[in-house]
Design a protein around this motif. Structure first.
Motif, short mmCIF file in Angstrom:
data_model
loop_
_atom_site.label_atom_id
_atom_site.label_comp_id
_atom_site.label_asym_id
_atom_site.label_seq_id
_atom_site.Cartn_x
_atom_site.Cartn_y
_atom_site.Cartn_z
N PHE A 34 -36.88 38.98 -21.37
CA PHE A 34 -37.95 39.04 -20.40
C PHE A 34 -38.90 40.18 -20.76
N LYS A 49 -40.61 34.94 -19.69
CA LYS A 49 -39.20 34.95 -20.05
C LYS A 49 -38.93 33.94 -21.15
N MET B 97 -30.03 31.09 -8.97
CA MET B 97 -29.70 30.58 -10.30
C MET B 97 -30.57 29.41 -10.72
N SER B 99 -33.64 29.36 -10.64
CA SER B 99 -34.90 29.90 -11.20
C SER B 99 -34.69 30.41 -12.61
N GLY B 100 -33.61 29.98 -13.26
CA GLY B 100 -33.41 30.33 -14.66
C GLY B 100 -33.11 31.79 -14.89
N SER B 101 -32.27 32.36 -14.07
CA SER B 101 -31.81 33.75 -14.24
C SER B 101 -32.91 34.77 -14.07
N THR B 102 -33.97 34.42 -13.40
CA THR B 102 -35.06 35.36 -13.18
C THR B 102 -34.77 36.20 -11.95
#
Lengths: 114, 114
Positions: A34, A49, B97, B99-102
């Motif tokens: 990121f 990201k 989760m 949100s793609g680990s953001t």
């Protein structure tokens, strides 16, 4: 263990010129990477990201980053700097272990001059 | 757009006093984090929290620190007996989760211990 190294603590550019903020990562597996930005007296905002899809990632405000496995790099670029881009930029990797702990680079302070 | 909020924005306390930093994560997020940034240093992970328990903590997160989700919306960090070296900016983050680990960060609380 995962880590990131930001190669420049300070970068200074003129408005309208390209921006390059460099980041190298170390990871034993394909990492999630990121870039976050921190404007003065503000929180951390996600710029973009990479999560193993396309290697060229486009983010907000015209920024993009390219994941290069052969060079273990994830440099942040922007074709034309704007005064409002002046901020601190953090390259970040997710640590292994399953709980998504973030590991931050030391940060690069970007100054933009008229 | 939903955002993470933190209160207070600034907290000044005397050494040895207890402080509670408050965070309201994004409402449908299930993973919560605290990070801190000592002036001039990297942002560093303190603790992650999921399903009403700590999932991971750093070496910094000793017995003086605790976290709690006292109700369905707040997530707090308590420092029982503050030390001078606890002076830092404390960031709360939350994640879903899907949100793609953001992780989405709040604006931070600046803690000053005198």
């Amino acid at each position: 263990a995962q880590s990131v190294t930001q190669l420049d603590s300070h970068v200074s550019v003129s408005e309208g010129t390209p921006v390059l903020l460099r980041c190298n990562y170390s990871s034993s597996y394909s990492p999630s990477l990121f870039w976050y930005v921190q404007h003065p007296n503000k929180g951390l905002q996600l710029l973009l990201k990479y999560t193993s899809a396309a290697t060229l990632v486009k983010g907000i405000n015209g920024f993009e980053a390219e994941f290069k496995k052969s060079e273990t790099s994830f440099h942040l670029t922007k074709p034309s700097a704007h005064m409002s881009d002046a901020a601190e930029y953090f390259c970040v990797v997710i640590a292994s272990g399953g709980y998504n702990k973030l590991i931050f680079g030391a940060g690069t302070r970007l100054a933009v001059h008229p | 757009e939903p955002e993470v909020t933190q209160t207070p924005s600034h907290q000044v306390t005397q050494m040895g006093q207890e402080v509670i930093l408050r965070c309201v994560p994004i409402s449908n997020h299930l993973y919560f984090y605290w990070y801190r940034q000592i002036l001039g240093q990297k942002v560093e992970f303190l603790v992650s929290f999921y399903n009403n328990e700590i999932s991971e903590k750093s070496e910094i997160f000793d017995d003086q620190f605790s976290v709690e989700r006292p109700d369905g919306s707040n997530f707090t960090l308590k420092i029982r007996s503050t030390k001078l070296e606890d002076s830092a900016m404390y960031f709360c983050a939350s994640m879903d989760m899907t949100s793609g680990s953001t992780q989405y960060f709040g604006p931070g609380t600046r803690l000053t211990v005198l």
